[in-house]
Design a protein around this motif. Structure first.
Motif, mmCIF file in Angstrom:
data_model
loop_
_atom_site.group_PDB
_atom_site.id
_atom_site.type_symbol
_atom_site.label_atom_id
_atom_site.label_comp_id
_atom_site.label_asym_id
_atom_site.label_seq_id
_atom_site.Cartn_x
_atom_site.Cartn_y
_atom_site.Cartn_z
ATOM 1 N N PRO A 217 0.632 -1.424 -0.090
ATOM 2 C CA PRO A 217 0.019 0.037 0.419
ATOM 3 C C PRO A 217 1.189 1.134 -0.166
ATOM 4 O O PRO A 217 2.367 1.300 0.656
ATOM 5 N N ARG A 218 0.497 2.535 -0.666
ATOM 6 C CA ARG A 218 0.647 4.423 -0.021
ATOM 7 C C ARG A 218 0.986 4.137 1.008
ATOM 8 O O ARG A 218 1.694 4.846 1.365
ATOM 9 N N SER A 219 -0.526 4.135 1.231
ATOM 10 C CA SER A 219 -0.451 4.833 3.390
ATOM 11 C C SER A 219 -1.387 3.316 3.525
ATOM 12 O O SER A 219 -2.244 2.848 2.833
ATOM 13 N N GLY A 220 -1.795 3.566 4.537
ATOM 14 C CA GLY A 220 -2.970 3.098 5.430
ATOM 15 C C GLY A 220 -1.914 1.713 5.710
ATOM 16 O O GLY A 220 -0.554 1.080 5.462
ATOM 17 N N THR A 221 -2.707 0.719 6.559
ATOM 18 C CA THR A 221 -2.048 -0.209 6.943
ATOM 19 C C THR A 221 -2.944 -1.367 6.433
ATOM 20 O O THR A 221 -4.084 -1.933 6.623
ATOM 21 N N ILE A 222 -1.362 -2.441 6.651
ATOM 22 C CA ILE A 222 -2.713 -4.233 6.147
ATOM 23 C C ILE A 222 -1.981 -4.751 7.014
ATOM 24 O O ILE A 222 -1.048 -4.759 7.438
ATOM 25 N N THR A 223 -2.923 -5.445 8.163
ATOM 26 C CA THR A 223 -2.471 -6.692 8.661
ATOM 27 C C THR A 223 -2.583 -8.026 8.668
ATOM 28 O O THR A 223 -4.318 -8.331 8.331
#
Lengths: 261, 307
Positions: A62-68
């Protein structure tokens, strides 16, 4: 089938934006994939469906934000049939076995692996095709072969890119029933589709995408004219037939309704 | 009876003709190196052809020629090492260019490799008076195959064989379906880099016997012939290696009798095998090999669009 899901979280996207080179394809996406979900990502071509799938797969950062992602999550992926090189020299059995890349290093299958492949092929009803070249299969058989390859990985989450694109009506029904069976067996499923009546309206959970999340909910919550117009940029009516929602195009040009001669 | 004796005498004479060049040490070495070179290129060629990388193989051989010439000039004793490093650097640069640039990857590869080739020609023309001759570097030669080169070829063939043996499933997966392989635990980029390094070392090891301009043909012909004969990946690997070996073996003999550069005859034998197999398999063989450079074909069934 469960709707929007209450089970443990497998993947969590929070305010994620993503794209390629200098263009942003998806903005501010917040989405949770749960263990008991069967989700359809719906949207027009170029809306970011495959990009969302790639974010879930982890092949696009991702360019921004979070992936969990849940620890040790086993994901399997079934590609679009159109993207496959059907002339590749490979049999159904070779194709299914190739996904077993962990552990055993030798080229040929062990006795246990052979039994496992036979079991998966049997489950998908394509045992008799094991020795056949992949080009000689019908659309439905090809889809089953890739499902078998995915299942050999014993996945918790199965991702499919347009599984009914390019297949006929009976194959589409086949695929849908097969996926419903897998979901009942405890596999979480996320697929992309632009096929509203053939696929989307039959799914328990839908996410409408058009460069952002337009709607996220059950088919009853999402298959509504205003949501579809925001998603597809075209007016559509929604009827109810035998308890299933049916989407109808509102064609403005009378020649289309009457049939163009 | 007379006829039988005549036939056996004729057969004996033919055997003599075949055995005669074997009395020369240079030919023994040449025959071994040509057969092993054919086998190695046929083996690696399967991956190159199925991945639609024929053009990269072609460019890489030309690029390595530049390193070959430059290394000879600056470090005559270590020119194989120098050319090897040049080759590996070129291979990794080409892979990187091919992956990163969306437009003009072919053009970029064309520029890099032909410029390297031109540099090699210039260096050879100006300073090339030690090591293999200009002509033999271009078209291959059975003369002047050193023990070092032989050992190098054996080592690289062994590395290639072991690499494919222990990475068979990953290689098959990423050759067939790189995107899915990537998400299924195959380290595609790393395996790809190893494959390119082995390809460049293979080209370098076979360069003196087959020649820069003809190596690419031996990467492609055996693999295409094998594809025409089988629908199985493992059988394709085997057949391609056998076709490569036979082309090297027969081509080397033909080169000895015809007095022409070895690479030309090896490639011509490979092309003749292709012609024979095409004549035997006909349309079926052509259909099998038709999609070798494509990745995906459109199904004839119309997609079911949203209504």
């Amino acid at each position: 089938m469960t709707g929007t899901g209450v089970g443990p979280t497998l993947i969590d996207l929070e305010h994620v934006s993503a794209g390629y080179d200098h263009s942003i394809v998806l903005s501010d996406v917040t989405l949770t994939v749960r263990e008991d979900q069967f989700t359809g990502i719906v949207g027009p071509s170029g809306a970011g469906k495959t990009t969302l799938l790639r974010l879930l797969l982890g092949t696009l950062k991702p360019r921004s934000g979070t992936i969990t992602t849940a620890p040790d999550l086993r994901i399997a992926y079934v590609p679009q049939l159109e993207t496959v090189n059907w002339n590749f020299p490979i049999t159904v059995e070779e194709c299914v076995l190739m996904s077993r890349t962990q552990g055993r290093r030798l080229p040929w299958a062990s006795a246990a692996e052979k039994r496992e492949v036979a079991r998966v092929l049997e489950r998908l009803g394509i045992s008799e095709l094991a020795e056949r070249h992949i080009r000689s299969l019908s659309g439905g058989q090809q889809q089953r072969m890739f499902l078998a390859r995915a299942l050999l990985r014993n996945p918790q989450l199965l991702l499919l890119d347009e599984p009914t694109s390019g297949v006929d009506v009976s194959t589409r029904h086949d695929v849908l029933h097969l996926l419903a069976d897998l979901h009942e067996d405890g596999v979480a499923i996320v697929l992309t589709t632009h096929d509203l009546n053939g696929m989307a309206t039959h799914l328990p959970h839908l996410v409408c995408v058009n460069h952002r999340i337009v709607a996220d909910g059950t088919a009853a919550e999402v298959i509504r004219p205003e949501v579809l117009e925001q998603t597809f940029g075209a007016r559509m009516d929604v009827l109810e037939h035998l308890g299933i929602r049916v989407v109808v195009d509102e064609a403005r040009d009378p020649r289309i309704n009457e049939g163009v001669r | 009876m007379k006829l039988a004796i005549h036939v056996s005498m004729k057969g004996f004479a033919e055997m003599e003709t075949l055995i005669e060049p074997l009395s020369f040490a240079f030919f023994q070495k040449g025959l071994f190196v040509a057969s092993l070179s054919g086998a190695l290129l046929g083996f690696i060629g399967v991956f190159i052809v199925l991945r639609g990388m024929s053009y990269i193989g072609h460019g890489l051989s030309h690029s390595i020629f530049g390193g070959f010439a430059a290394a000879q000039l600056f470090a005559a004793q270590f020119y194989l090492l120098g050319a090897g490093l040049w080759g590996i650097a070129s291979a990794l640069a080409i892979t990187s260019v091919a992956k990163k640039s969306r437009v003009g990857a072919d053009a970029a590869i064309g520029v890099i490799t032909t410029a390297s080739f031109a540099l090699g020609v210039a260096l050879f023309a100006k300073f090339g008076n030690s090591g293999p001759s200009f002509e033999s570097a271009l078209f291959g030669s059975i003369l002047g195959i050193s023990v070092t080169q032989m050992v190098g070829l054996i080592v690289i063939s062994a590395i290639a064989g072991l690499f494919v043996f222990f990475r068979y499933r990953s290689l098959l997966f990423m050759t067939f379906d790189p995107d899915v392989a990537d998400v299924s635990g195959v380290r595609v980029n790393r395996t790809d880099a190893y494959l390119m390094i082995i390809l460049s070392l293979s080209i370098l090891a076979t360069l003196t016997v087959i020649g820069v301009t003809l190596v690419a043909a031996m990467l492609v012909i055996p693999a295409v012939v094998a594809r025409m004969l089988t629908d199985s990946f493992s059988k394709m690997l085997l057949i391609s290696t056998i076709v490569g070996t036979l082309s090297g073996l027969i081509g080397m003999y033909a080169s000895y009798y015809a007095g022409v550069p070895s690479g030309t005859m090896i490639v011509l034998v490979g092309a003749a095998v292709f012609g024979i197999v095409l004549a035997i398999t006909g349309g079926r063989g052509l259909r099998r090999s038709a999609g070798l450079d494509s990745h995906g074909e459109t199904l004839v069934v119309a997609p079911i669009a949203a209504r």
